[in-house]
Write an enzyme that holds these catalytic residues in place. Structure first.
Site, PDB file in Angstrom:
ATOM      1  CG  HIS A 182      37.491  30.122   8.109  1.00 36.03           C
ATOM      2  ND1 HIS A 182      38.613  29.500   7.618  1.00 36.03           N
ATOM      3  CD2 HIS A 182      37.164  29.457   9.239  1.00 36.03           C
ATOM      4  CE1 HIS A 182      38.953  28.496   8.417  1.00 36.03           C
ATOM      5  NE2 HIS A 182      38.087  28.449   9.410  1.00 36.03           N
ATOM      6  CB  CYS A 238      41.141  28.959  11.025  1.00 32.03           C
ATOM      7  SG  CYS A 238      40.240  27.777  12.046  1.00 32.03           S
ATOM      8  CD  GLU A 255      39.222  30.922   4.412  1.00 25.58           C
ATOM      9  OE1 GLU A 255      39.347  32.004   5.018  1.00 25.58           O
ATOM     10  OE2 GLU A 255      39.325  29.810   4.972  1.00 25.58           O
TER      11      GLU A 255
END
Lengths: 231, 741, 81
Positions: free
Chosen positions: A201, A86, A203
């Site tokens: 993302h 990002c 994560e």
């Protein structure tokens, strides 16, 4: 394996990235402040997401001009593995480590949603384990990947498009390319394929309770790559 | 600058009446200075002093064994077990959001975030209650776009997920849209910071953005007296800086780890004035501040302006002596301005200096104790009984169930809110396990099995028809939204939006509403731990419907047991749990299709409701049910649709009805509190039935989940059959139509 | 020295904001509007503790930070005082 997460003023996915690497994967993780030059000898450098410098001027512009990023540039030059997510992707483009730029979403508005990703090149340190379509969240206002036609040609020819936005059944479809990225590009690789920038993302897709753990495949790929190169 | 003569006339322009003016002179034993007048005016404003509401707010229950901090602080705090506590509060930013929707909404989010992290909690979730005028009102689309972008951009940039809320349209908000912002933060229950100024000699610090002329005394400055001042002295719209807020948040949490902070408070409404006075008042101490030391953004600011500036992203804190170096080091790391601006004293006075001269000297007890308190007259308006007597018998019943249903499900108050929440980051911080589009927002607490659930609710239409019963319904619905997910409701925060309290009928609405809240919160054992009152939501004499928004906060013991509203497979039994006696009086159906906000709606039976909540908690902990969803606005059929209206879903429902209902409209779209739709495996139905009997709650199987259609069969006759894709399309596109009008 | 710097997206780069504003203007009845490009404007004040021409100095600001050459072009106006 050792990981380093760089924190910039205003990063807000830094804790998430550390949780992902340190708590989910149990990888030894250092956190390096943007004013530092010492990256603490990592195998992988992670640039987290989230509005460094408030996205003022241009997303990633000011973070890319910090001492820590100078060291990341050198690290990358030596063949180090770097993953920017990002805002981390935006920083990589701004710092010249990756080609192109991330423009305002075609909707003009911020978009938070799940996207589906197809790994276009499985022979990279980040994608060897990505054997299915990934479901991963996006959350950004400027994720519309742009580069000039010549660069685009080179990227496609050298198989440097790591991920493309696709429909849930894996087809390229403008309706599933929410931000309007050129050629549905969600992630881009450096020439040596060791630097990856991506808007989604991974994560945030790290545990079943969060709705997806597909993001783990990317780090599992890196682990497998490093094990092979070490051996 | 010429001396300004302070007299009653000037006081009046500051919103101070003659009686208050006399009190001020008595407290000071002299005529106040210009700066002091500004201080009194701010501290005694409705916003800071709660002078019209205090007498009533005292009636609300605020205690329970799990309440760590009740009203009176920056935020309320409850214990959630395993050494953790959550701090939360809701606040309105209505007027600023009407004038400048983007910045007004953004700074509203900023303010509430600071209220929460000030207490030592890391903000982990936001909710927002947004109330707009009719979609046909030409201003509505502009306001929605601005407010939603403002809410989103601020929270997104700071990195706090927005995981729920409410978006309501009604013409009563045409002249006054509402923005109610809620934040919840997590802290260790033994590491709580409060807004205290203790220990004479301890330094007072200022940190954050520099001070400018933002939002100074809107009311005062707009008066004729000041209109000839230069352009740059006029109050300006407050502009939010989420980047600085993020730095302030991290710096404050870092410094709180160091054992140097005595007390800390956000500079919110009335800025430095209220924060410094409130901190000293809570501790019974005094405070001395040198206004020349405040970091300024603009040139030539007067002490009056510095005292009353509402510049955003600023904090005031009292630190231990001799720790200057550590403090400066941390703030420097985070690129923030910090300055020592004064000290705590034992004089019980607030003293402000500017360029060596004392400009204000006020006894702190005086300003608090003597602050005006009004028991404003109230009276039941005539319309109340008239509305209650409305008979819906003359309303023509539904002819085409399909047409009405599709129109209804795509209408502004029922259609998908994805256009809104897609602009909010919902997944940052990797805790979100349930978000917008479900009954509640839920975050998991890392390192434990627990989750914290929250839901923002209010039905202004019901509160207009009957403020007391309507407010009860808001709290009951909020509690039920938590319970269907498997979360135990523990406490609420409120945001009481009303019209002009100087009007008897508005004051009556307020008093009734508080009474309803009191009864519901006592019965459900959910005390009110924080909140905010917003009066004067009126434009040209027309007020809003009473809108007491509440957020219920509760705990899920094991996030793996959370129940969501969505049907998961074919062939499950659909069971309606609760009292099924809906009426169209006061319903959304009546309001939407007939433009009638009248009638006596069904009141909530709080004893029954409490048993229903306990029943649901028992079902989720036993993992007995596959889905659960409460039936609220719009009634049975829209609620049923909400159980399958989800992208990519292809499980529909078939209802088999045999009951005798007099009217289709009441049965399918009528409303009544305390109803829930659950889906359950067939073999578990008997078990469910016996548990319902044990809790003395009604139970009825009404259908089955099925293939991708919605079908209704009544006495063996098919009266509705629509493909899911058609319903989905209508429902999903509903919101965008608001912009196309 | 005072400088004014204008930064705008290159012609070949899509500007969704500009497009939206263009449509909004048209819908307000300004049908003559043919295109809108949104850009940034910087006003910079400096002291004189640098050598060389002010304009060249400002161009350096642009190249080092203010402008992303991949997507943006710029113009500089410098007024020496």
């Amino acid at each position: 394996m050792r990981a380093t997460v760089i924190e910039f003023l205003g990063s807000n996915c830094d804790h998430d990235m550390v949780y992902f690497i340190r708590d989910v994967f149990k990888i030894e993780t250092e956190v390096v402040w943007f004013t530092e030059r010492d990256l603490k000898n990592p195998d992988i450098v992670l640039l987290p997401g989230g509005f460094s410098y408030g996205d003022y001027l241009r997303p990633g512009a000011m973070a890319s001009r910090t001492p820590a990023m100078e060291s990341v540039r050198e690290f990358a030059k030596r063949g180090g593995i770097v993953l920017g997510v990002c805002n981390g992707f935006q920083i990589l483009c701004e710092s010249g480590l990756l080609p192109g730029a991330l423009l305002r979403n075609k909707t003009i508005s911020f978009i938070c949603d799940d996207v589906y990703l197809k790994a276009e090149n499985r022979e990279t340190p980040f994608t060897s384990m990505v054997d299915r379509i990934l479901k991963i969240p996006i959350a950004h206002g400027d994720g519309n990947y742009f580069c000039d036609e010549k660069t685009l040609e080179v990227l496609e020819k050298e198989k440097r498009v790591a991920f493309r936005y696709v429909s849930p059944d894996g087809k390229i479809d403008d309706n599933w390319n929410f931000n309007g990225a050129t050629n549905s590009i969600a992630g881009v690789l450096s020439e040596n394929k060791r630097v990856l920038g991506m808007m989604p993302h991974p994560e945030r897709a790290c545990e079943k309770i969060l709705g997806s753990e597909d993001g783990k495949l990317i780090i599992e790929s890196v682990i497998s790559f490093l094990e092979k190169t070490d051996g | 600058m010429a001396e300004i003569e302070v007299n009653l006339e000037l006081a009046r322009k500051h919103g101070i009446n003659e009686e208050e003016w006399e009190t001020i002179k008595k407290i000071l034993r002299r005529i106040p200075t210009y700066e002091e007048l500004g201080i009194f005016s701010a501290m005694w404003s409705e916003h800071c002093s709660y002078k019209s509401s205090r007498i009533h707010l005292k009636k609300l229950p605020a205690k329970a064994p799990w309440v760590i901090q009740g009203p009176g602080e920056n935020a309320g705090i409850i214990d959630i077990g395993e050494g953790y506590a959550v701090a939360f509060k809701m606040e309105s930013h209505n007027h600023p959001s009407f004038i400048e929707p983007y910045q007004g909404a953004a700074t509203g989010v900023g303010g509430i975030l600071r209220d929460v992290f000030t207490m030592g909690a890391r903000p982990l979730a936001n909710l927002n209650g947004l109330f707009f005028g009719s979609p046909d009102n030409p201003k509505t689309p502009y306001l929605i776009k601005g407010v939603v972008a403002g809410v989103g951009d601020y929270g997104n940039c700071v990195g706090v997920p927005t995981i729920g809320g409410q978006v309501t349209f009604h013409f009563c908000f045409n002249g006054n849209n509402l923005v109610n912002a809620f934040t919840l933060g997590l802290m260790k229950s033994d590491k709580i910071f409060r807004g205290k100024a203790e220990g004479a000699g301890n330094p007072v610090w200022y940190v954050g953005s520099k001070t400018g002329r933002d939002g100074i005394h809107g009311a005062t400055m707009a008066s004729a007296e000041f209109s000839e001042e230069t352009e740059e002295k006029k109050p300006t719209v407050q502009v939010g800086d989420p980047f600085t807020e993020k730095l302030l948040l991290e710096a404050c949490l870092e410094i709180m780890e160091k054992d140097v902070i005595v007390g800390i408070q956000d500079m919110g409404a009335a800025g430095l004035t209220s924060s410094s006075l409130e901190m000293a008042e809570r501790s019974g101490s005094g405070i001395k501040i040198d206004l020349s030391k405040i970091p300024l953004r603009e040139k030539h600011m007067t002490p009056y302006e510095i005292l009353l500036s509402e510049s955003q992203e600023r904090m005031l804190f009292v630190a231990k002596r001799g720790r200057e170096k550590e403090i400066l080091e941390i703030f420097r790391k985070w690129n923030l301005d910090a300055a020592q601006i004064g000290e705590v004293t034992d004089t019980k006075r607030a003293e402000f200096y500017f360029e060596g001269k004392k400009v204000a000297d006020i006894p702190i007890e005086g300003i608090g104790e003597s602050s005006p308190l009004y028991n404003r007259p109230f009276e039941e308006p005539k319309r109340f009984k008239e509305n209650q007597n409305f008979n819906a018998g003359a309303i023509e019943d539904v002819k085409s169930l399909k047409k009405v249903f599709l129109d209804f499900i795509s209408s502004p108050n029922l259609c998908s809110r994805k256009w809104v929440y897609r602009q909010y980051d919902q997944s940052v911080r990797t805790n979100t396990v349930m978000t917008s589009g479900s009954d509640a927002g839920i975050i998991r607490i890392k390192g434990t099995k627990k989750g914290v659930a929250m839901s923002l609710d209010v039905n202004p239409r019901l509160c207009f028809l009957n403020p007391k019963e309507g407010t009860k319904c808001a709290i009951a619905e909020s509690a039920l939204n938590l319970a269907v997910c498997g979360a135990k409701p523990l406490a609420i925060t409120d945001c009481l939006n009303f019209g002009n309290p100087e009007k008897k009928d508005v004051m009556w609405e307020f008093v009734e509403s508080i009474e309803g809240m009191r009864e519901a919160c006592i019965k459900l054992e959910t005390p009110v731990v924080s909140g905010n009152v917003s009066f004067y939501n009126e434009t040209e004499g027309t007020g809003i419907y009473p809108t007491p928004s509440v957020v219920m906060v509760g705990v899920v013991e094991d996030v793996n047991n959370i129940v969501n509203p969505f049907f998961k497979e074919e062939g499950l039994e659909i069971v309606l749990i609760g009292k099924n006696d809906p009426v169209i009086e006061g319903s959304l159906y009546l309001s939407h299709f007939f433009n009638i906000d009248k009638g006596k709606f069904n009141f909530v039976d709080l004893d029954y409701h409490r048993r229903l909540i306990e029943l649901l908690l028992s079902l989720s902990s036993q993992k007995l049910i596959e889905s659960a969803h409460d039936i609220s606005d719009g009634g049975l059929l829209p609620a049923l649709a909400e159980c399958f209206l989800k992208e990519g879903n292809n499980i529909g429902a078939e209802l088999f009805l045999d009951e005798n209902f007099e009217r289709m409209d009441a049965f399918f779209f009528g409303e009544t509190p305390s109803r829930v739709l659950v889906s359950i495996k067939k073999e578990k139905c008997n078990r469910l039935k016996s548990i319902c009997q044990k809790f003395n709650i009604d139970y009825k199987i009404i259908g089955k989940t099925g293939r991708n259609i919605l079908k209704v069969v009544f006495n063996n006759k098919e009266i509705l059959n629509i493909p899911l894709s058609e319903i989905f399309e209508k429902w999903e596109k509903g919101f965008e139509r608001i912009f196309k009008k | 020295m005072k400088g004014k710097i204008y930064v705008y997206l290159k012609k070949q780069v899509l500007d969704p904001q500009g497009k939206a504003i263009e449509n909004a203007l048209k819908s307000l009845g300004f049908e003559e509007v043919k295109s809108v490009r949104v850009g940034k404007f910087f006003e910079i004040e400096t002291d004189s503790s640098f050598s060389g021409s002010a304009k060249e100095r400002m161009k350096e600001y642009c190249k080092k930070l203010l402008v992303n050459g991949v997507i943006e072009d710029f113009e500089v106006e410098a007024v020496e005082e």
